[in-house]
Design a protein around this motif. Structure first.
Motif, PDB file in Angstrom:
ATOM      1  N   GLU A  95       0.833  -1.219   0.000  1.00 55.30           N
ATOM      2  CA  GLU A  95       0.000   0.000   0.000  1.00 55.30           C
ATOM      3  C   GLU A  95       0.864   1.264   0.000  1.00 55.30           C
ATOM      4  N   THR A  96       2.004   1.172   0.685  1.00 54.29           N
ATOM      5  CA  THR A  96       2.851   2.355   0.872  1.00 54.29           C
ATOM      6  C   THR A  96       3.533   2.776  -0.430  1.00 54.29           C
ATOM      7  N   GLU A  97       3.534   1.884  -1.424  1.00 52.73           N
ATOM      8  CA  GLU A  97       4.096   2.267  -2.730  1.00 52.73           C
ATOM      9  C   GLU A  97       3.300   3.421  -3.348  1.00 52.73           C
ATOM     10  N   LEU A  98       2.041   3.580  -2.910  1.00 54.20           N
ATOM     11  CA  LEU A  98       1.218   4.701  -3.360  1.00 54.20           C
ATOM     12  C   LEU A  98       1.902   6.031  -3.038  1.00 54.20           C
ATOM     13  N   LEU A  99       2.442   6.173  -1.834  1.00 51.49           N
ATOM     14  CA  LEU A  99       3.143   7.407  -1.448  1.00 51.49           C
ATOM     15  C   LEU A  99       4.363   7.632  -2.328  1.00 51.49           C
ATOM     16  N   VAL A 100       5.065   6.542  -2.613  1.00 51.53           N
ATOM     17  CA  VAL A 100       6.261   6.636  -3.455  1.00 51.53           C
ATOM     18  C   VAL A 100       5.855   7.145  -4.845  1.00 51.53           C
ATOM     19  N   GLU A 101       4.783   6.585  -5.401  1.00 52.19           N
ATOM     20  CA  GLU A 101       4.344   6.984  -6.744  1.00 52.19           C
ATOM     21  C   GLU A 101       3.928   8.450  -6.786  1.00 52.19           C
ATOM     22  N   ILE A 102       3.189   8.895  -5.763  1.00 50.83           N
ATOM     23  CA  ILE A 102       2.747  10.297  -5.743  1.00 50.83           C
ATOM     24  C   ILE A 102       3.971  11.211  -5.602  1.00 50.83           C
ATOM     25  N   GLY A 103       4.901  10.813  -4.742  1.00 55.52           N
ATOM     26  CA  GLY A 103       6.133  11.589  -4.555  1.00 55.52           C
ATOM     27  C   GLY A 103       6.924  11.674  -5.850  1.00 55.52           C
ATOM     28  N   GLY A 258      -6.025  23.445   8.569  1.00 58.83           N
ATOM     29  CA  GLY A 258      -4.653  23.951   8.568  1.00 58.83           C
ATOM     30  C   GLY A 258      -4.359  24.828   7.358  1.00 58.83           C
ATOM     31  N   ASN A 259      -5.426  25.190   6.586  1.00 60.87           N
ATOM     32  CA  ASN A 259      -5.286  26.056   5.400  1.00 60.87           C
ATOM     33  C   ASN A 259      -4.415  25.463   4.298  1.00 60.87           C
ATOM     34  N   PHE A 260      -4.393  24.163   4.180  1.00 61.34           N
ATOM     35  CA  PHE A 260      -3.734  23.542   3.026  1.00 61.34           C
ATOM     36  C   PHE A 260      -4.679  23.645   1.833  1.00 61.34           C
ATOM     37  N   ARG A 261      -4.105  23.595   0.622  1.00 65.44           N
ATOM     38  CA  ARG A 261      -4.913  23.703  -0.595  1.00 65.44           C
ATOM     39  C   ARG A 261      -4.828  22.411  -1.406  1.00 65.44           C
ATOM     40  N   ASN A 262      -5.723  22.291  -2.378  1.00 61.54           N
ATOM     41  CA  ASN A 262      -5.623  21.187  -3.341  1.00 61.54           C
ATOM     42  C   ASN A 262      -5.577  19.821  -2.631  1.00 61.54           C
ATOM     43  N   ILE A 263      -6.473  19.649  -1.658  1.00 59.98           N
ATOM     44  CA  ILE A 263      -6.462  18.420  -0.850  1.00 59.98           C
ATOM     45  C   ILE A 263      -7.110  17.284  -1.654  1.00 59.98           C
ATOM     46  N   LYS A 264      -6.394  16.165  -1.744  1.00 57.06           N
ATOM     47  CA  LYS A 264      -6.905  15.051  -2.571  1.00 57.06           C
ATOM     48  C   LYS A 264      -6.811  13.739  -1.816  1.00 57.06           C
ATOM     49  N   LYS A 265      -7.819  12.891  -2.019  1.00 52.23           N
ATOM     50  CA  LYS A 265      -7.771  11.534  -1.449  1.00 52.23           C
ATOM     51  C   LYS A 265      -7.247  10.571  -2.516  1.00 52.23           C
ATOM     52  N   HIS A 266      -6.489   9.589  -2.083  1.00 44.41           N
ATOM     53  CA  HIS A 266      -5.938   8.599  -3.021  1.00 44.41           C
ATOM     54  C   HIS A 266      -6.277   7.192  -2.544  1.00 44.41           C
ATOM     55  N   GLN A 267      -6.576   6.311  -3.502  1.00 47.22           N
ATOM     56  CA  GLN A 267      -6.941   4.933  -3.163  1.00 47.22           C
ATOM     57  C   GLN A 267      -5.780   3.967  -3.423  1.00 47.22           C
ATOM     58  N   ASP A 268      -5.697   2.923  -2.567  1.00 47.19           N
ATOM     59  CA  ASP A 268      -4.696   1.876  -2.805  1.00 47.19           C
ATOM     60  C   ASP A 268      -5.242   0.863  -3.819  1.00 47.19           C
ATOM     61  N   LEU A 269      -4.464  -0.176  -4.107  1.00 46.83           N
ATOM     62  CA  LEU A 269      -4.861  -1.131  -5.149  1.00 46.83           C
ATOM     63  C   LEU A 269      -6.101  -1.925  -4.772  1.00 46.83           C
ATOM     64  N   SER A 270      -6.416  -1.996  -3.471  1.00 47.06           N
ATOM     65  CA  SER A 270      -7.647  -2.686  -3.060  1.00 47.06           C
ATOM     66  C   SER A 270      -8.844  -1.747  -3.101  1.00 47.06           C
ATOM     67  N   GLY A 271      -8.625  -0.473  -3.520  1.00 48.61           N
ATOM     68  CA  GLY A 271      -9.733   0.473  -3.632  1.00 48.61           C
ATOM     69  C   GLY A 271     -10.052   1.190  -2.328  1.00 48.61           C
ATOM     70  N   HIS A 272      -9.232   1.012  -1.281  1.00 52.89           N
ATOM     71  CA  HIS A 272      -9.457   1.732  -0.018  1.00 52.89           C
ATOM     72  C   HIS A 272      -8.795   3.101  -0.065  1.00 52.89           C
ATOM     73  N   ASN A 273      -9.478   4.111   0.541  1.00 50.90           N
ATOM     74  CA  ASN A 273      -8.802   5.392   0.731  1.00 50.90           C
ATOM     75  C   ASN A 273      -7.589   5.122   1.598  1.00 50.90           C
ATOM     76  N   ARG A 274      -6.401   5.506   1.119  1.00 54.49           N
ATOM     77  CA  ARG A 274      -5.180   5.090   1.841  1.00 54.49           C
ATOM     78  C   ARG A 274      -4.209   6.242   2.052  1.00 54.49           C
TER      79      ARG A 274
END
Ligand code: GLN
Length: 280
Positions: A95-103, A258-274
């Motif tokens: 699942e953590t490979e998702l963070l790597v891909e976004i990074g 916290g006044n962050f912008r462009n907030i996005k949710k991402h799903q893992d390969l099982s389709g869970h928000n991760r």
């Protein structure tokens, strides 16, 4: 030696699922005979030495007692790299490979040298996968556990990435100098609630408890990371956080407050928000 100690019969007599038995046997073939995994088939009539058989029996009993395969063989594949792992660190999850891909997408978008921070690096999984995949990444990775940092450092050396991955000890931003600034902050912090029954099941029973849970609601580490992020993110910098399957709304709200912008949710390969990402 009798026919019963051939590699083939040891495997077929194993009480473990065949996929697991083969992983353990491949480890033994490499350790005692410097043979590749393909020898499981090509050399299946081979008779193992007594020493190798004793080790095989010990590994099987440990696995039957629940020890994670990754700790028994001392390694786990993650993204495009192989990491050394031992009981002092969380076993990296797919699942953590998702963070790597976004990074990595963000590093490509920015061009040139990009400063990346991996908070709570454990084995070094996120930091090293990123540095390995993109030579423009200059990574700082922190952990409060000295045991974890020894393992992360070993991995950085094995992967020859020490020059671009700096390891620092401390709790979250406490490991950094006050004026340290990054283009990207990534973290897979302990987010399991102390009451979650999964902590007493499967591999998790053997992993460092402080890598899994905050000993509270599951949100304290994520809150601390969000609270300190703006002090260390460049303007328009990106933060990406892994979280539990039911925590995405809370994290989204925290980032909004916290006044962050462009907030996005991402799903893992099982389709869970991760994971949730946001910009400073
Ligand atoms: N960053 C490491 C990983 O994702 C360790 C995470 C942790 O210990 N919670 O594997």
């Amino acid at each position: 030696m009798s026919q019963e100690s051939s590699l083939r019969s040891l495997l077929s007599d194993s009480p473990l699922p065949q996929s697991e038995a083969r992983l353990l046997m491949a480890y033994i073939l490499e350790k005692y005979y410097q043979l590749p995994r393909s020898a499981l088939l090509s050399r299946d009539d081979m008779v193992l030495s007594l020493e190798a058989i004793l080790q095989w029996q010990e590994l099987q009993s440990k696995r039957l007692a629940g020890n994670p395969i990754a700790y028994l063989i001392g390694k786990r594949g993650f993204h495009d790299i192989e990491l050394f792992v031992a009981p002092g660190v969380l076993i990296p999850r797919p699942e953590t490979e998702l963070l790597v891909e976004i990074g990595l997408q963000e590093i490509e978008r920015l061009h040139g040298p990009v400063k990346v921070l991996d908070l709570g690096t454990g084995s070094g999984a996120i930091a090293l996968a990123i540095a390995n995949a993109n030579p423009h990444a200059l990574v700082t990775a922190t952990d409060q556990s000295s045991e974890a940092l020894v393992i992360a450092r070993t991995n950085a050396q094995l992967l020859k990435l020490e020059a671009r991955v700096q390891l620092m000890q401390g709790s979250w931003y406490g490991a950094l100098s006050d004026n340290a600034q990054f283009d990207i902050i990534l973290s897979n912090p302990p987010y399991i609630s102390a009451l979650d029954p999964h902590l007493k099941q499967g591999d998790l029973r053997f992993e460092p408890v402080s890598a899994l849970t905050d000993h509270a609601s599951g949100l304290t580490c994520l809150e601390a990371i969000i609270a300190g992020a703006k002090d260390h993110l460049n303007p328009n910098g990106l933060i990406v956080l892994e979280h539990g399957f039911d925590q995405s709304d809370v994290i989204f709200e925290l980032l909004l407050k916290g006044n962050f912008r462009n907030i996005k949710k991402h799903q893992d390969l099982s389709g869970h928000n991760r994971a949730v990402s946001a910009r400073a």
